[in-house]
Design a protein around this motif. Structure first.
Motif, short mmCIF file in Angstrom:
data_model
loop_
_atom_site.label_atom_id
_atom_site.label_comp_id
_atom_site.label_asym_id
_atom_site.label_seq_id
_atom_site.Cartn_x
_atom_site.Cartn_y
_atom_site.Cartn_z
N ARG A 57 -10.05 17.00 24.70
CA ARG A 57 -9.85 15.42 25.12
C ARG A 57 -10.50 15.02 26.29
O ARG A 57 -10.82 15.83 27.39
N THR A 102 -11.20 10.99 28.62
CA THR A 102 -11.10 9.48 28.54
C THR A 102 -12.15 8.72 29.37
O THR A 102 -12.48 9.14 30.29
N THR A 120 -9.40 7.42 24.66
CA THR A 120 -9.25 8.69 24.74
C THR A 120 -9.79 9.24 23.48
O THR A 120 -9.34 8.81 22.38
N SER A 163 -2.90 9.61 24.56
CA SER A 163 -3.72 9.30 25.50
C SER A 163 -3.76 10.09 26.63
O SER A 163 -2.63 10.85 26.92
N SER A 197 -4.29 10.26 30.77
CA SER A 197 -4.50 9.45 31.81
C SER A 197 -4.69 10.51 33.16
O SER A 197 -4.55 11.55 33.17
N CYS A 232 -1.49 2.95 26.31
CA CYS A 232 -0.90 3.34 24.96
C CYS A 232 0.28 4.23 24.92
O CYS A 232 0.50 5.20 23.85
N CYS A 239 -1.86 0.26 20.20
CA CYS A 239 -3.40 0.49 20.53
C CYS A 239 -3.90 0.58 19.09
O CYS A 239 -3.20 0.98 18.09
N SER A 293 -6.64 2.92 16.77
CA SER A 293 -6.82 4.45 16.56
C SER A 293 -7.73 4.66 15.48
O SER A 293 -7.83 3.77 14.53
N THR A 306 -9.79 8.80 18.00
CA THR A 306 -9.84 8.03 19.43
C THR A 306 -8.50 7.13 19.41
O THR A 306 -7.92 6.85 18.43
N THR A 362 -5.20 -0.87 29.68
CA THR A 362 -4.66 0.01 30.94
C THR A 362 -3.34 -0.73 31.63
O THR A 362 -2.57 -0.32 32.07
#
Length: 295
Positions: free
Chosen positions: A182, A184, A193, A220, A222, A230, A235, A237, A249, A254
């Motif tokens: 992954r 971001t 992400t 996601s 962070s 999310c 969100c 995807s 995705t 944010t």
């Protein structure tokens, strides 16, 4: 009165016509001059030998001249063109058999077909190039057209289900996911992400894509200055696959705001990262195919 002979008596010359050798009539009682006759015969034989020798020399010179002229004529004038060395002069009595077989023909050569990049990313048996988050997503930022995204945190795990949510963990486990990478990216209060699930075969990745539904989403990621996003908000995807890779995705704000169909910038962010992921996987196949072709 006696009759004279009309002048002095002529000398006999055997090579002059009508000349007569001295001869006294039978009445004179004198015999022929045998010594003179022998000398004359020897002189005639000697002259004949000289004529034969001279004639032979002239004939030899004439033949030599003819040969020389023939040689000069064959060497001068027309020059043989390249590839004509097999021709013989005219008049040769050498019997050269003419070719009766057909000229062999050959199929035109061509370069071997280029190796297919898909062959190298369709199976773990051939996809041997190093793989990591920084290899698949290099650098500190990403530029797509005129848009620049800042690269945030990355993650890599062999426990694929731990990096997925809702219905996606089961899909990954059922199809034999071996790894989930992954990363971001952020831009203007938006974050996305990308999760790349790795399988052993293309068939497994394709099946995982087909089994995923609207609830199959990647978690996601962070951290490192990127706020949590999310987690509870709506969100956007996406799901896709290429080779033995399935990629997902999830994009949102944010600030925790829900994404709606009017938020085209969020949709564009997800589409850009999905496109870039596809290019990177394909580039991986191209690089390995090129290296194999040069071995």
């Amino acid at each position: 009165m006696s009759l004279g002979q009309g002048g002095p008596q002529q000398q006999w010359d055997p090579w002059k016509p009508n000349s007569q050798q001295p001869w006294s009539g039978g009445g004179s009682g004198q015999s022929p001059d045998w010594a003179a006759l022998a000398d004359a015969s020897e002189a005639r034989a000697k002259r004949r030998r000289l004529l034969f020798i001279g004639g032979g020399a002239l004939a030899t010179i004439a033949i030599g001249t003819a040969v020389a002229v023939a040689v000069v004529s064959s060497d001068g004038g027309d020059e043989a063109s390249p590839g004509a060395s097999s021709q013989l002069p005219g008049g040769s009595d050498v019997d050269i058999p003419s070719p009766t077989g057909t000229v062999p023909s050959f199929a035109p050569t061509s370069a071997p077909p280029p190796l297919d990049p898909m062959d190298f990313i369709a199976s773990a048996k051939k996809d041997k190039a190093p793989l990591s988050p920084d290899i698949l997503f290099p650098g500190t930022q990403l530029t797509m057209g005129e848009t620049v995204y800042k690269k945030g945190p990355t993650a890599d795990t062999e426990n694929c289900a731990s990096a997925a949510k809702s219905t996606l963990p089961k899909v990954l486990n059922d199809n034999g996911c071996t790894r989930l990478i992954r990363v971001t990216y952020t831009k203007d209060g938006m974050a996305v992400t990308v999760g790349v699930a790795v399988f052993d075969t293309e068939a497994q990745a394709t099946k995982a894509k087909q089994q995923a539904d609207k609830k199959s989403i990647v978690k996601s990621l962070s951290g490192g200055g990127v706020k949590d996003f999310c987690s509870g908000a709506v969100c956007r995807s996406t799901t896709n696959s290429y080779g033995r890779y399935a990629y997902f995705t999830i994009a949102g704000f944010t600030a925790g705001k829900d994404v709606t169909t009017k938020d085209t910038a969020v949709f564009a962010t997800g589409d850009d990262l999905q496109e870039f992921t596809f290019r990177q996987i394909r580039r991986r196949g191209v690089a390995q195919a090129s290296a194999a072709a040069n071995e």
